[in-house]
Design a protein around this motif. Structure first.
Motif, PDB file in Angstrom:
ATOM      1  N   VAL A 110       0.845  -1.193   0.000  1.00 44.72           N
ATOM      2  CA  VAL A 110       0.000   0.000   0.000  1.00 44.72           C
ATOM      3  C   VAL A 110       0.880   1.242   0.000  1.00 44.72           C
ATOM      4  O   VAL A 110       0.626   2.205  -0.741  1.00 44.72           O
ATOM      5  CB  VAL A 110      -0.963  -0.013   1.208  1.00 44.72           C
ATOM      6  CG1 VAL A 110      -1.672   1.322   1.357  1.00 44.72           C
ATOM      7  CG2 VAL A 110      -1.967  -1.146   1.086  1.00 44.72           C
TER       8      VAL A 110
ATOM      9  N   GLU B 278      -5.576   1.346   0.349  1.00 45.83           N
ATOM     10  CA  GLU B 278      -6.044   0.094   0.926  1.00 45.83           C
ATOM     11  C   GLU B 278      -5.947  -0.980  -0.146  1.00 45.83           C
ATOM     12  O   GLU B 278      -6.462  -0.802  -1.251  1.00 45.83           O
ATOM     13  CB  GLU B 278      -7.486   0.221   1.417  1.00 45.83           C
ATOM     14  CG  GLU B 278      -7.957  -1.020   2.131  1.00 45.83           C
ATOM     15  CD  GLU B 278      -9.321  -0.843   2.780  1.00 45.83           C
ATOM     16  OE1 GLU B 278     -10.063  -1.834   2.804  1.00 45.83           O
ATOM     17  OE2 GLU B 278      -9.634   0.265   3.234  1.00 45.83           O
ATOM     18  N   GLU B 279      -5.250  -2.058   0.185  1.00 47.87           N
ATOM     19  CA  GLU B 279      -5.011  -3.159  -0.751  1.00 47.87           C
ATOM     20  C   GLU B 279      -4.445  -2.611  -2.059  1.00 47.87           C
ATOM     21  O   GLU B 279      -3.380  -2.008  -2.050  1.00 47.87           O
ATOM     22  CB  GLU B 279      -6.272  -4.001  -0.925  1.00 47.87           C
ATOM     23  CG  GLU B 279      -6.699  -4.668   0.363  1.00 47.87           C
ATOM     24  CD  GLU B 279      -7.943  -5.515   0.240  1.00 47.87           C
ATOM     25  OE1 GLU B 279      -8.397  -5.749  -0.899  1.00 47.87           O
ATOM     26  OE2 GLU B 279      -8.460  -5.953   1.275  1.00 47.87           O
ATOM     27  N   ASP B 280      -5.156  -2.774  -3.182  1.00 44.70           N
ATOM     28  CA  ASP B 280      -4.613  -2.353  -4.474  1.00 44.70           C
ATOM     29  C   ASP B 280      -5.167  -1.009  -4.941  1.00 44.70           C
ATOM     30  O   ASP B 280      -5.003  -0.628  -6.096  1.00 44.70           O
ATOM     31  CB  ASP B 280      -4.873  -3.420  -5.541  1.00 44.70           C
ATOM     32  CG  ASP B 280      -6.361  -3.680  -5.773  1.00 44.70           C
ATOM     33  OD1 ASP B 280      -7.199  -3.172  -4.983  1.00 44.70           O
ATOM     34  OD2 ASP B 280      -6.685  -4.386  -6.736  1.00 44.70           O
TER      35      ASP B 280
ATOM     36  N   THR C  47      -6.860   2.028  -9.112  1.00 44.09           N
ATOM     37  CA  THR C  47      -6.542   0.633  -8.825  1.00 44.09           C
ATOM     38  C   THR C  47      -5.242   0.306  -9.531  1.00 44.09           C
ATOM     39  O   THR C  47      -5.077   0.597 -10.722  1.00 44.09           O
ATOM     40  CB  THR C  47      -7.659  -0.311  -9.316  1.00 44.09           C
ATOM     41  OG1 THR C  47      -8.901   0.098  -8.721  1.00 44.09           O
ATOM     42  CG2 THR C  47      -7.359  -1.751  -8.954  1.00 44.09           C
TER      43      THR C  47
END
Length: 125
Positions: free
Chosen positions: A3, A70-72, A100
């Motif tokens: 991240v 957050e995440e990707d 993304t």
């Protein structure tokens, strides 16, 4: 990528492309399957748009108000201020983008706002 690394890529993209006029990060970040608001996009199309915006607002400056990962996904909320080259008027706009990333490349960018300019009030200038 982590991240933190994704956020760093997005921050660098905004700073270099929009605040410094360095178009190289566009080729580095925009992936081959990139979409903008659900429509196919390309690095060359993004570059042409960024160059046209810089021509319209040669002294533009983007301020990153928030950068959340957050995440990707990375969400960036920004404010733009610049002088319109046609009218000479100081203008502003703001928006939020949700990007993304996959393997360090943007595959999608959803933008809400930032498609029109408002005059900068004399109190804000």
């Amino acid at each position: 990528m982590s991240v933190h690394e994704n956020k760093k890529l997005v921050r660098n993209f905004w700073e270099q492309v929009f605040n410094h006029g360095n178009m190289a990060p566009i080729d580095q970040l925009i992936g081959p399957d990139y979409t903008y608001n659900g429509q196919p996009g390309t690095a060359s199309g993004t570059k042409a748009w960024a160059e046209a915006l810089r021509k319209q607002l040669p002294d533009m400056h983007f301020t990153i108000e928030d950068l959340i990962g957050e995440e990707d996904k990375v969400a960036i909320r920004w404010t733009l201020v610049g002088t319109d080259s046609t009218s000479g008027q100081r203008v502003t706009s703001s928006a939020t983008n949700i990007i993304t990333l996959r393997h360090g490349r943007a595959i999608s960018n959803w933008q809400n706002g930032g498609t029109s300019f408002q005059p900068v009030s004399s109190q804000a200038a």
